[in-house]
Design a protein around this motif. Structure first.
Motif, short mmCIF file in Angstrom:
data_model
loop_
_atom_site.label_atom_id
_atom_site.label_comp_id
_atom_site.label_asym_id
_atom_site.label_seq_id
_atom_site.Cartn_x
_atom_site.Cartn_y
_atom_site.Cartn_z
N TYR A 1 2.39 -0.36 14.35
CA TYR A 1 3.53 -0.11 13.45
C TYR A 1 4.91 -0.30 14.06
CZ TYR A 1 -0.28 1.93 10.82
OH TYR A 1 -1.47 2.10 10.17
N TYR B 1 0.67 -4.11 11.58
CA TYR B 1 0.92 -3.95 10.13
C TYR B 1 2.37 -4.23 9.75
CZ TYR B 1 -3.73 -2.27 9.20
OH TYR B 1 -5.09 -2.22 9.05
N THR C 1 -11.49 -5.53 2.98
CA THR C 1 -11.69 -4.16 2.49
C THR C 1 -12.40 -4.21 1.12
OG1 THR C 1 -9.54 -4.17 1.41
CG2 THR C 1 -9.60 -3.35 3.67
N PRO D 1 -11.50 -3.30 -1.98
CA PRO D 1 -10.80 -3.93 -3.11
C PRO D 1 -10.65 -5.44 -2.96
CG PRO D 1 -9.30 -2.49 -1.85
CD PRO D 1 -10.69 -2.25 -1.34
N GLU E 1 -0.28 5.29 -4.77
CA GLU E 1 -1.21 4.69 -3.81
C GLU E 1 -0.52 4.63 -2.44
OE1 GLU E 1 -2.73 0.70 -4.61
OE2 GLU E 1 -3.78 0.71 -2.69
N GLY F 1 -0.45 3.05 1.36
CA GLY F 1 -0.93 1.91 2.16
C GLY F 1 -1.67 0.91 1.30
N ALA F 2 -0.93 0.16 0.48
CA ALA F 2 -1.58 -0.63 -0.58
C ALA F 2 -2.01 -2.03 -0.15
CB ALA F 2 -0.64 -0.71 -1.78
N GLY F 3 -1.94 -2.35 1.13
CA GLY F 3 -2.48 -3.62 1.62
C GLY F 3 -1.89 -4.82 0.90
N LEU G 1 3.39 3.98 -1.63
CA LEU G 1 4.05 4.40 -0.39
C LEU G 1 3.58 3.44 0.70
CD1 LEU G 1 5.71 6.35 1.34
CD2 LEU G 1 3.73 7.82 1.49
N GLU G 2 4.48 2.61 1.17
CA GLU G 2 4.10 1.55 2.11
C GLU G 2 5.02 1.56 3.32
OE1 GLU G 2 1.43 -0.87 2.00
OE2 GLU G 2 2.25 -0.68 4.01
N LEU G 3 4.43 1.61 4.51
CA LEU G 3 5.23 1.64 5.74
C LEU G 3 5.74 0.25 6.13
CD1 LEU G 3 2.97 3.85 8.09
CD2 LEU G 3 4.90 4.57 6.68
N LEU H 1 4.22 -6.04 3.99
CA LEU H 1 3.18 -5.82 2.98
C LEU H 1 3.81 -5.50 1.62
CD1 LEU H 1 0.44 -3.86 4.96
CD2 LEU H 1 0.41 -6.23 4.19
N MET I 1 -4.59 5.26 11.15
CA MET I 1 -3.58 6.14 11.75
C MET I 1 -3.84 6.28 13.25
SD MET I 1 -3.09 9.11 8.93
CE MET I 1 -2.49 8.69 7.29
N TRP J 1 -1.05 14.52 7.34
CA TRP J 1 -0.90 13.74 6.10
C TRP J 1 -1.37 14.59 4.90
CZ3 TRP J 1 -4.35 11.49 2.54
CH2 TRP J 1 -3.88 10.39 1.83
N ASP K 1 -6.33 -5.53 14.39
CA ASP K 1 -6.34 -4.18 13.82
C ASP K 1 -7.05 -3.24 14.80
OD1 ASP K 1 -5.92 -2.22 11.96
OD2 ASP K 1 -7.65 -2.72 10.72
C1 LIG Z 1 -6.70 -1.24 6.59
S1 LIG Z 1 -5.23 -1.34 5.67
C2 LIG Z 1 -5.85 -0.97 4.05
C3 LIG Z 1 -5.04 -1.57 2.95
C4 LIG Z 1 -5.51 -1.32 1.54
N1 LIG Z 1 -5.48 0.08 1.18
C5 LIG Z 1 -6.87 -1.90 1.29
O1 LIG Z 1 -7.81 -1.16 1.08
O2 LIG Z 1 -6.99 -3.14 1.31
C6 LIG Z 1 -4.35 0.10 6.16
C7 LIG Z 1 -3.06 0.36 5.43
O3 LIG Z 1 -2.65 1.71 5.67
C8 LIG Z 1 -1.24 1.74 5.84
N2 LIG Z 1 -0.87 3.01 6.49
C9 LIG Z 1 -1.35 3.53 7.64
N3 LIG Z 1 -0.80 4.75 7.89
C10 LIG Z 1 0.01 5.02 6.85
C11 LIG Z 1 0.84 6.14 6.50
N4 LIG Z 1 0.96 7.20 7.29
N5 LIG Z 1 1.54 6.07 5.34
C12 LIG Z 1 1.44 4.99 4.55
N6 LIG Z 1 0.66 3.92 4.81
C13 LIG Z 1 -0.04 3.92 5.95
C14 LIG Z 1 -0.97 0.46 6.61
O4 LIG Z 1 0.39 0.07 6.56
C15 LIG Z 1 -1.89 -0.52 5.83
O5 LIG Z 1 -1.28 -1.01 4.67
#
Ligand SMILES: C[S@@+](CC[C@H](N)C(=O)[O-])C[C@H]1O[C@@H](n2cnc3c(N)ncnc32)[C@H](O)[C@@H]1O
Length: 392
Positions: free
Chosen positions: A50, A57, A72, A74, A101, A103-105, A130-132, A136, A179, A244, A299
């Motif tokens: 991060y 990511y 993944t 989805p 949602e 971490g929406a990938g 909520l996306e860091l 993405l 995480m 979290w 990853d």
């Molecule tokens: C393995 S990817 C999964 C993406 C998606 N959810 C999918 O299933 O395809 C992990 C995701 O989690 C997000 N992420 C990890 N820690 C996070 C946090 N504390 N808050 C928000 N997003 C987080 C990453 O930025 C990334 O988008």
């Protein structure tokens, strides 16, 4: 000279190598700035995934799907999003509010859920993400714009949790495994924490004293709950996951939290035979266990201790509403009824996707679904086939 063990891994292109080099410089600088020339593994993982603009990511690599590093659920099939939408549609009228949602990938889950809710006539006003990662977030927006511009107007991107009481459904698929975790090693008479140092040959692992009091407390509990782990036992502790959950406990007024991820209840996680832990790295669909290679280009994940999440939920005064395998959850949501098509080729394609999502020994069993909530009646659709809360 290239290590023969690396030959199976495709070479990153020049642009990727340049980003990785800058990230390594950033990490080395931080290591050199510490008094003992070591940073905890947890901090290394945080930077590797991060660090703004550089981490796995945060930078612009493909990551998801056939062109990326992993696939993944989805991304595997739209049936996954449709099934989750079925569960959400059951709860939204009860909870009111919206969807969030985390971490929406690529955005494909958001798209699939919204399309199915539209079909079921239960669209919420807002679908928050909520996306860091800024990268993405752009990709999610571009996907929605190209595939379903009418639904894009309902989507809002957040950079922090809601700051007022909130009602609705929170969804996190494969977020908690990404995480940063503490890596720990059992030695005679106690535990040591894995740290990362920097030397002439590059980054290396070292073990350091456990200084963080929260980590020490978790390890003391582990000594009681999983007594008899042998010396040399290596594993991970995910403190961020509990934080979290407690964060959600701070703003959720009424609603459901659906967490889908790979992992185990604690009694199955910290087994003597799992003596190297669960940390894994993914690079172009190749799995291996060395996080110090290809820094920022691969990853890094660790399995989830679902008991720890359930404990954090109880501490935050939320209810544990269900726990089961991904396969049982999807069956409960009626995935089989969604998997029929008149066209023979489409039918074969759906059957193949079903196998991947439900496979025992694969995604169907390794992945679990944990439902937490407030002011929601238990007996949810997804846990109707089998609810295994007793395993937590
Ligand atoms: C393995 S990817 C999964 C993406 C998606 N959810 C999918 O299933 O395809 C992990 C995701 O989690 C997000 N992420 C990890 N820690 C996070 C946090 N504390 N808050 C928000 N997003 C987080 C990453 O930025 C990334 O988008």
């Amino acid at each position: 000279m290239q290590d023969p063990a690396d030959l199976a891994f495709p070479e990153p292109d020049q642009a990727a190598k340049a980003v990785s080099k800058r990230l390594l410089e950033r990490i080395r600088g931080e290591i050199r700035a510490t008094p003992y020339g070591r940073i905890p593994f947890c901090r290394f993982m945080d930077l590797a995934l991060y660090a703004p603009g550089l981490g796995y990511y945060s930078a612009g690599s493909a990551k998801f799907g056939p062109e990326g590093d992993f696939v993944t659920a989805p991304e595997t099939s739209g049936l996954f999003a449709r099934s989750l939408a079925g569960q959400i549609a059951e709860v939204l009228p009860m909870a009111g509010g919206n969807i969030l949602e985390v971490g929406a990938g690529s955005g494909v889950l958001c798209l699939g859920i919204l399309e199915e809710l539209e079909r079921l006539d239960t669209l919420p006003d807002r679908y928050n993400i909520l996306e860091l990662s800024a990268d993405l977030r752009q990709r999610q927006e571009a996907l929605l714009k190209s595939r379903s511009p009418d639904l894009l107007g309902r989507v809002r991107w957040l950079s922090a949790w809601p700051d007022a009481p909130w009602d609705g459904v929170i969804v996190a698929n494969e977020v908690l495994d990404a995480m940063p975790v503490h890596r720990v090693l059992k030695i005679e008479g106690g535990w040591r924490e894995t740290c990362v140092g920097d030397g002439d040959e590059g980054l290396f692992f070292d073990d350091c004293e456990v200084t963080e009091s929260r980590l020490r407390k978790v390890l003391d509990n582990l000594d009681v709950q999983a007594s008899g782990l042998p010396e040399g036992y290596q594993t991970e502790i995910n403190l961020a996951g509990g934080d979290w959950i407690r964060g959600i406990g701070g703003f959720l007024r009424r609603g459901l939290v659906l967490i889908v991820d790979y992992g185990y209840p604690r009694s199955e996680y910290y087994l003597a035979e799992r003596n190297q832990g669960t940390l894994m790295c993914y690079y172009r669909h190749r799995a291996h266990d060395n996080p110090l290679q290809r820094v920022g280009l691969q990853d890094i994940t660790a399995h989830i201790d679902f008991t720890a999440l359930a404990e954090a939920a109880v501490e935050a005064e939320m209810d544990v509403l269900g726990f089961t395998t991904q396969a049982q959850f999807l069956l409960g949501c009626g995935i089989l009824d969604m998997s029929t098509a008149d066209d023979v080729i489409e039918q074969a394609r759906l059957a193949q996707q079903l196998r991947t999502l439900l496979m025992p020994g694969g995604m169907g069993e390794i992945f679990k679904v944990l439902a937490l909530g407030r002011e929601i009646e238990p007996g949810l659709l997804g846990f109707a086939v089998r609810d295994e809360r007793f395993r937590l």
